[in-house]
Design an enzyme around this catalytic site. Structure first.
Site, mmCIF file in Angstrom:
data_model
loop_
_atom_site.group_PDB
_atom_site.id
_atom_site.type_symbol
_atom_site.label_atom_id
_atom_site.label_comp_id
_atom_site.label_asym_id
_atom_site.label_seq_id
_atom_site.Cartn_x
_atom_site.Cartn_y
_atom_site.Cartn_z
ATOM 1 N N LYS A 199 -10.366 -7.625 8.039
ATOM 2 C CA LYS A 199 -10.861 -8.001 9.182
ATOM 3 C C LYS A 199 -10.712 -6.680 10.142
ATOM 4 C CE LYS A 199 -6.912 -10.050 11.489
ATOM 5 N NZ LYS A 199 -6.521 -9.756 12.655
ATOM 6 N N HIS A 259 1.000 -1.232 -0.007
ATOM 7 C CA HIS A 259 -0.061 0.102 -0.005
ATOM 8 C C HIS A 259 0.890 1.261 0.260
ATOM 9 C CE1 HIS A 259 -3.684 -2.607 0.649
ATOM 10 N NE2 HIS A 259 -4.265 -1.219 0.461
#
Ligand code: SF4
Lengths: 279, 185
Positions: free
Chosen positions: B104, B39
């Site tokens: 999550k 990222h």
């Protein structure tokens, strides 16, 4: 003096790393099955179903339960009458980690804190060594994932905060952790000692088999109380809503300084992995 | 909870619009993997005005760093990692057309706001069910940042990959709703 060769230690550690990651303990499996029966939320029951199937696949195919095969943490009990030959104990353990994580297809998750460059072999391990009587060497491998570790905390309460303050802190920590540490979780609590000791006993508390009662009745009562309060929040398995956020709360206590009340909360995900061997 | 919804990537705005928090979905098609280090590199590219290494429009990013595959397997265990660490980067990718994220744990208010603005959904896969999840991954190609090892960007072909909608584009949040439903305080 009984002699133990480092080669034997390396071999044992290698196997411990793999077995701990492939084979979830019976205590946790039993808690999953109980969860499947008692969880009220359908989404929550679905989680327990998936976790049981997951653990069975991992065991049968000898692959890790979770892709995060953890920081390799060890508790070593070294008998005073053991003489380790042909090398150093810590080197032997690290070599076992190197071999276990490579030969066992385990993920290497350890990096430099600044450059974030991976060490490539999941070393160094974190090794806690205790001297005990006798001529045996006990090694417990307890690999710990990053996700649930990130949700763990240590704090220095005021003595005036007392038991109620401890309970409130642990419950609040669970609420803040929420869905992050892969609930259903097990919560290890270390009370007392020093700044560095409290987290160590919190981690040790997690080694107690799930579903067992604390031998200290007062701690057992506190454990039950915290567990109820945490599960009453409704966060549930994976945070999808339900009755079972935590499968257990395990407390260890140690005397502390008259001025302080150290408290550590080690949140451990359902992938609560530990295996031991006695040499 | 409603019936199971089948989704095939790339997702359109209307696919995304129909999803509601709590929906169970089965994802089919291509999903890209990226976690912390990847990222950072993706956002660095955007900051420098450069192109991303794959066409992100309509795509889903899965936050995962798989374990190594045993011989004969396409991938090792591959469950979700905690999503909040990707929060600083996610809005920039949504602006470029990202339509879904799988991970999550809860997201920041800023990310949830960006999801509404750019029409992007957040799914949860079961954290820790990594050996089971790996079974729905049929093909894997590393397409960028091979030097990052487990953190490299992989192009996954998935079949009936199970996930649950946590945040939809209408402002609903399964983590909040679920907790309220079962709260006993
Ligand atoms: S918190 Fe535990 S179960 Fe969840 S991803 Fe990390 S190691 Fe796996």
């Amino acid at each position: 003096m009984r002699e133990i060769n480092v080669k034997e230690i390396t071999e044992a550690v290698k196997n411990l790393c793999m077995d701990a990651n492939y084979e979830l303990g019976d205590d946790v499996m039993t808690a999953f099955r109980r969860g499947l029966e008692t969880e009220e939320s359908p989404a929550g029951r679905g989680v327990f179903e998936a976790l049981i199937e997951n653990a069975e696949i991992a065991r049968n195919e000898r692959i890790p339960i979770c892709q995060d095969t953890g920081f390799a943490v060890f508790f070593v009990e070294l008998g005073q009458d053991v003489h380790i030959v042909d090398g150093l104990l810590t080197d032997a353990i690290n070599e076992g980690v190197r071999q276990g994580y490579s030969e066992g297809y385990l993920r290497k998750s350890i990096c430099d804190p600044f450059t974030r460059k991976n060490t490539g072999d999941n070393t160094p391990a974190v090794i806690n060594i205790n001297l005990v009587s006798g001529d045996r060497l006990k090694i417990i491998a307890a690999p710990k994932g990053g996700g649930s570790t990130n949700m763990s905390r240590v704090t220095m309460l005021k003595p005036a905060d007392g038991i109620e303050g401890i309970k409130n802190y642990v419950v609040q920590r669970a609420i803040e952790a929420g869905s992050n540490p892969c609930p259903p979780v097990i919560i290890g609590v270390g009370i007392g000692g020093t700044l560095e000791w409290a987290p160590l006993i919190a981690k040790k508390a997690l080694l107690r088999p799930l579903g067992t009662t604390n031998p200290d009745p007062q701690l057992a009562e506190i454990e039950g109380d915290i567990l109820k309060r945490i599960n009453d929040t409704g966060i549930g398995p994976q945070g999808f809503g339900g009755r079972i956020y935590a499968m257990g709360v395990h407390i260890e206590k140690f005397p502390c300084h008259i001025a302080s009340l150290p408290l550590a909360v080690n949140i451990c995900c359902h992938a609560s992995r530990h295996k031991e061997i006695i040499l | 909870m409603s019936d199971i919804i089948r989704l095939t990537t790339p997702l359109s705005d209307s696919d995304v619009g129909e999803l509601k928090a709590g929906d169970q979905v089965l994802i089919n098609g291509i999903v890209y993997t990226a976690r912390d280090a990847a990222h950072k590199r993706l956002i660095d590219l955007l900051d420098q005005g450069k192109e991303l290494p794959f066409d992100i429009s309509g795509q889903i990013i899965y936050y995962v760093g798989p374990a190594p595959a045993r011989p004969g397997k396409v991938i090792g265990p591959a469950g979700p990692t905690t999503s909040y660490r990707m929060d600083p980067y996610a809005p920039g990718l949504m602006e470029r057309g990202l339509k879904g994220m799988i991970g999550k744990g809860s997201r920041s208010g800023e990310v949830i706001g960006a999801m509404k603005r750019y029409r992007c959904v957040y799914f949860a896969a079961i954290g820790g069910a990594a050996a089971l999840i790996a079974r729905s991954i049929k093909k894997v190609d590393i397409i960028a940042y091979e030097d990052l090892g487990t953190e490299a960007i992989r192009r996954l072909e998935v079949e009936d990959f199970k996930a649950v909608v946590v945040n939809d584009i209408h402002g609903n949040d399964l983590y909040k709703d679920g907790k309220e439903r079962y709260c006993r305080e």
